[in-house]
Write a protein that holds these residues in place. Structure first.
Motif, PDB file in Angstrom:
ATOM      1  N   ALA A  23      20.000  59.167   9.231  1.00 29.90           N
ATOM      2  CA  ALA A  23      20.823  60.198   9.855  1.00 29.90           C
ATOM      3  C   ALA A  23      19.987  61.091  10.754  1.00 29.90           C
ATOM      4  O   ALA A  23      18.849  61.451  10.434  1.00 29.90           O
ATOM      5  N   TRP A  24      20.567  61.454  11.871  1.00 27.52           N
ATOM      6  CA  TRP A  24      19.909  62.376  12.807  1.00 27.52           C
ATOM      7  C   TRP A  24      20.064  63.815  12.327  1.00 27.52           C
ATOM      8  O   TRP A  24      19.164  64.630  12.453  1.00 27.52           O
ATOM      9  N   ARG A  25      21.226  64.116  11.768  1.00 24.73           N
ATOM     10  CA  ARG A  25      21.482  65.436  11.211  1.00 24.73           C
ATOM     11  C   ARG A  25      22.183  65.284   9.863  1.00 24.73           C
ATOM     12  O   ARG A  25      22.924  64.327   9.641  1.00 24.73           O
ATOM     13  N   LEU A  26      21.957  66.279   9.018  1.00 24.14           N
ATOM     14  CA  LEU A  26      22.497  66.229   7.657  1.00 24.14           C
ATOM     15  C   LEU A  26      22.914  67.627   7.240  1.00 24.14           C
ATOM     16  O   LEU A  26      22.181  68.594   7.450  1.00 24.14           O
ATOM     17  N   SER A  27      24.102  67.751   6.650  1.00 30.57           N
ATOM     18  CA  SER A  27      24.522  69.020   6.040  1.00 30.57           C
ATOM     19  C   SER A  27      25.059  68.731   4.649  1.00 30.57           C
ATOM     20  O   SER A  27      25.709  67.705   4.424  1.00 30.57           O
ATOM     21  N   THR A  28      24.770  69.616   3.706  1.00 34.85           N
ATOM     22  CA  THR A  28      25.202  69.428   2.323  1.00 34.85           C
ATOM     23  C   THR A  28      25.661  70.746   1.734  1.00 34.85           C
ATOM     24  O   THR A  28      25.359  71.816   2.246  1.00 34.85           O
ATOM     25  N   ALA A  29      26.411  70.657   0.658  1.00 38.49           N
ATOM     26  CA  ALA A  29      26.847  71.841  -0.082  1.00 38.49           C
ATOM     27  C   ALA A  29      27.054  71.454  -1.531  1.00 38.49           C
ATOM     28  O   ALA A  29      27.212  70.276  -1.859  1.00 38.49           O
ATOM     29  N   GLN A  30      27.058  72.459  -2.392  1.00 37.69           N
ATOM     30  CA  GLN A  30      27.203  72.195  -3.826  1.00 37.69           C
ATOM     31  C   GLN A  30      28.088  73.253  -4.470  1.00 37.69           C
ATOM     32  O   GLN A  30      27.955  74.438  -4.195  1.00 37.69           O
ATOM     33  N   TYR A  45      30.306  71.102 -14.579  1.00 37.27           N
ATOM     34  CA  TYR A  45      30.656  70.324 -13.387  1.00 37.27           C
ATOM     35  C   TYR A  45      29.686  70.611 -12.249  1.00 37.27           C
ATOM     36  O   TYR A  45      29.283  71.766 -12.032  1.00 37.27           O
ATOM     37  N   THR A  46      29.350  69.574 -11.513  1.00 35.29           N
ATOM     38  CA  THR A  46      28.595  69.709 -10.265  1.00 35.29           C
ATOM     39  C   THR A  46      29.248  68.823  -9.209  1.00 35.29           C
ATOM     40  O   THR A  46      29.546  67.656  -9.470  1.00 35.29           O
ATOM     41  N   ILE A  47      29.479  69.393  -8.033  1.00 30.31           N
ATOM     42  CA  ILE A  47      30.040  68.640  -6.913  1.00 30.31           C
ATOM     43  C   ILE A  47      29.062  68.722  -5.746  1.00 30.31           C
ATOM     44  O   ILE A  47      28.640  69.817  -5.365  1.00 30.31           O
ATOM     45  N   GLU A  48      28.691  67.584  -5.196  1.00 29.47           N
ATOM     46  CA  GLU A  48      27.838  67.534  -4.013  1.00 29.47           C
ATOM     47  C   GLU A  48      28.681  67.066  -2.817  1.00 29.47           C
ATOM     48  O   GLU A  48      29.376  66.055  -2.894  1.00 29.47           O
ATOM     49  N   PHE A  49      28.621  67.837  -1.735  1.00 31.32           N
ATOM     50  CA  PHE A  49      29.315  67.497  -0.498  1.00 31.32           C
ATOM     51  C   PHE A  49      28.276  67.143   0.560  1.00 31.32           C
ATOM     52  O   PHE A  49      27.181  67.718   0.581  1.00 31.32           O
ATOM     53  N   GLY A  50      28.625  66.233   1.448  1.00 32.64           N
ATOM     54  CA  GLY A  50      27.660  65.864   2.471  1.00 32.64           C
ATOM     55  C   GLY A  50      28.298  65.392   3.759  1.00 32.64           C
ATOM     56  O   GLY A  50      29.456  64.957   3.792  1.00 32.64           O
ATOM     57  N   ARG A  51      27.511  65.494   4.814  1.00 29.82           N
ATOM     58  CA  ARG A  51      27.888  64.945   6.112  1.00 29.82           C
ATOM     59  C   ARG A  51      26.630  64.458   6.810  1.00 29.82           C
ATOM     60  O   ARG A  51      25.616  65.159   6.833  1.00 29.82           O
ATOM     61  N   ARG A  52      26.695  63.252   7.343  1.00 32.03           N
ATOM     62  CA  ARG A  52      25.582  62.703   8.097  1.00 32.03           C
ATOM     63  C   ARG A  52      26.054  62.410   9.517  1.00 32.03           C
ATOM     64  O   ARG A  52      27.161  61.920   9.716  1.00 32.03           O
ATOM     65  N   ILE A  53      25.173  62.703  10.480  1.00 33.87           N
ATOM     66  CA  ILE A  53      25.444  62.356  11.866  1.00 33.87           C
ATOM     67  C   ILE A  53      24.372  61.375  12.311  1.00 33.87           C
ATOM     68  O   ILE A  53      23.172  61.632  12.155  1.00 33.87           O
ATOM     69  N   PHE A  54      24.804  60.249  12.841  1.00 33.65           N
ATOM     70  CA  PHE A  54      23.901  59.202  13.273  1.00 33.65           C
ATOM     71  C   PHE A  54      23.925  59.088  14.791  1.00 33.65           C
ATOM     72  O   PHE A  54      24.969  59.283  15.426  1.00 33.65           O
ATOM     73  N   LEU A  55      22.785  58.774  15.371  1.00 35.95           N
ATOM     74  CA  LEU A  55      22.750  58.450  16.785  1.00 35.95           C
ATOM     75  C   LEU A  55      23.534  57.162  17.018  1.00 35.95           C
ATOM     76  O   LEU A  55      23.663  56.325  16.132  1.00 35.95           O
ATOM     77  N   ALA A  56      24.031  57.006  18.232  1.00 39.83           N
ATOM     78  CA  ALA A  56      24.873  55.851  18.536  1.00 39.83           C
ATOM     79  C   ALA A  56      24.159  54.533  18.279  1.00 39.83           C
ATOM     80  O   ALA A  56      24.777  53.521  17.945  1.00 39.83           O
ATOM     81  N   THR A  57      22.837  54.527  18.421  1.00 40.21           N
ATOM     82  CA  THR A  57      22.069  53.280  18.271  1.00 40.21           C
ATOM     83  C   THR A  57      21.523  53.097  16.866  1.00 40.21           C
ATOM     84  O   THR A  57      20.801  52.134  16.600  1.00 40.21           O
ATOM     85  N   THR A  58      21.845  54.032  15.961  1.00 46.75           N
ATOM     86  CA  THR A  58      21.305  53.981  14.604  1.00 46.75           C
ATOM     87  C   THR A  58      22.324  53.391  13.654  1.00 46.75           C
ATOM     88  O   THR A  58      23.459  53.810  13.627  1.00 46.75           O
ATOM     89  N   ALA A  59      21.925  52.448  12.868  1.00 45.83           N
ATOM     90  CA  ALA A  59      22.834  51.841  11.898  1.00 45.83           C
ATOM     91  C   ALA A  59      23.010  52.784  10.723  1.00 45.83           C
ATOM     92  O   ALA A  59      22.071  53.412  10.263  1.00 45.83           O
ATOM     93  N   ARG A  60      24.229  52.863  10.230  1.00 44.02           N
ATOM     94  CA  ARG A  60      24.525  53.739   9.092  1.00 44.02           C
ATOM     95  C   ARG A  60      24.191  53.033   7.801  1.00 44.02           C
ATOM     96  O   ARG A  60      24.504  51.873   7.601  1.00 44.02           O
ATOM     97  N   ARG A  61      23.572  53.802   6.918  1.00 44.15           N
ATOM     98  CA  ARG A  61      23.277  53.305   5.571  1.00 44.15           C
ATOM     99  C   ARG A  61      24.054  54.148   4.586  1.00 44.15           C
ATOM    100  O   ARG A  61      23.978  55.362   4.617  1.00 44.15           O
ATOM    101  N   ARG A  62      24.742  53.517   3.685  1.00 45.11           N
ATOM    102  CA  ARG A  62      25.513  54.254   2.686  1.00 45.11           C
ATOM    103  C   ARG A  62      24.851  54.143   1.320  1.00 45.11           C
ATOM    104  O   ARG A  62      24.187  53.198   1.041  1.00 45.11           O
TER     105      ARG A  62
END
Length: 209
Positions: A127-134, A192-209
């Motif tokens: 990921a080029w950028r990453l945001s998370t929350a809990q 309880y714990t909840i993790e939230f996330g968002r990944r932004i990938f460059l157009a040429t970067t393959a996404r990994r899950r």
């Protein structure tokens, strides 16, 4: 029957990140804006939403909690969150850590922040950028069910802000079938714990899950 519920509320930080058993972290993505109006509580039924967490039903508890969170997002016309195994592992680890260590907080016993724990997994990938929350919470008795925990978060503005942040795409749910002993005072409950996330990938970067 005596019951206890605690959401570990803290004041907002200067960086506009909500801290109240909830942490918002970005690397280096700026945080999305929050929804100002209080959304409706979950109405449509989710299976096992009123199930009491035990060691034998945690899979159902996790599924019910995710269902409830997606319901309130759908009611606010937001995208549904996708289950993420790496975020799930972080969430489960933190919920268990709080019970074993008899504490309630965002950092692990080893001192690692939520973001540090996520960065140590394969979730960021390329990921080029990453945001998370809990979000974290604990309760005892009938207040420890998924529907009660999610409803409590929805009535807490910082928790609600995180759950209704439009940009989040992924989620991990972790539940431990007990509450920190010094807080629960011998009553049965859950953490309880909840993790939230968002990944932004460059157009040429393959996404990994």
């Amino acid at each position: 029957m005596e019951t206890r519920r605690h959401l570990h509320l803290r004041p907002r930080s200067r960086a506009a990140a909500a801290w109240c058993s909830a942490s918002i972290l970005a690397l280096p993505l700026a945080l999305a804006g929050s929804t100002s109006a209080a959304p409706p509580k979950p109405e449509a039924p989710c299976a096992n939403a009123q199930l009491q967490p035990t060691a034998g039903d945690l899979a159902q508890i996790n599924t019910a909690t995710l269902c409830l969170i997606n319901q309130v997002r759908t009611a606010s016309r937001l995208r549904r969150l996708r289950f993420s195994p790496p975020l799930q592992n972080v969430a489960v680890g933190q919920a268990r850590d709080m019970v074993v260590g008899d504490y309630f907080g965002d950092r692990s016993l080893s001192g690692r922040t939520p973001l540090q724990r996520i960065l140590a997994t394969r979730y960021p990938g390329r990921a080029w950028r990453l945001s998370t929350a809990q979000n974290i919470g604990w309760a005892t008795g009938p207040l420890a069910t998924p529907v009660e925990i999610v409803e409590a978060w929805m009535h807490s503005p910082p928790h609600r802000e995180i759950m209704l942040t439009p940009s989040y795409q992924d989620i991990g749910v972790g539940v431990a079938p007990a509450a920190p002993s010094s807080l629960s005072q011998g009553l049965t409950g859950a953490t309880y714990t909840i993790e939230f996330g968002r990944r932004i990938f460059l157009a040429t970067t393959a996404r990994r899950r």
